[in-house]
Design a protein around this motif. Structure first.
Motif: not given
Length: 154
Positions: A57-62, A92-97, A111-119
């Motif tokens: 999640t941190t990597t995705r957001m950064m 590229p996007a990371q693999a799905a959780p 929920d936070l992880v899913e919102r970060s994936v959607a963002f």
């Protein structure tokens, strides 16, 4: 011809603010000192799941924040379009959780992880649409070859 997304300074600013809020929520949610207690196997598995999803999640957001900062730099004139096109790529996007790990997380963390994936998906769609506007279409390349062939044939 499909309509591509237009990126404007106001869209970037709004997304940037949303990203900062989401990143701050992630920081608070993944504070392992208060999130997971106990010494049993369940607590150990939960800590492992929290650690893995915290990193993802941190990597995705950064990555999203870095992309947004590049866009902001472009709109403020600190970066040229050429620089943005070559150095402002969104990874590229990371693999799905993993579903098994997501089940181990508290509901608010999942929920936070899913919102970060959607963002990230929203930002990725903008990046792809913006980059697609620069891609040469095969038909245009073929027409150019034909015109060059005609010009040099005669």
């Amino acid at each position: 011809m499909p309509h591509t997304a237009t990126i404007s300074p106001s869209i970037i600013e709004t997304l940037y603010e949303d990203a900062l809020v989401l990143a701050d929520e992630a920081r608070a949610a993944f504070d392992l000192g208060e999130s997971v207690g106990g010494l049993g196997e369940d607590a150990s598995m939960m800590r492992m799941a929290m650690s893995c999803e915290a990193l993802r999640t941190t990597t995705r957001m950064m990555h999203a924040i870095a992309w947004l900062l590049n866009q902001k730099a472009y709109f403020s004139g600190e970066m040229t379009e050429f620089q943005l096109r070559h150095h402002g790529r969104l990874p590229p996007a990371q693999a799905a959780p993993e579903a098994a790990q997501m089940r181990l997380l508290p509901h608010y963390v999942a929920d936070l992880v899913e919102r970060s994936v959607a963002f990230y998906a929203r930002v990725e769609r903008l990046d792809k649409a913006w980059r697609a506007s620069f891609a040469l279409q095969p038909a245009a390349v073929h027409r150019l070859r034909e015109r060059l062939g005609c010009a040099f044939a005669g």
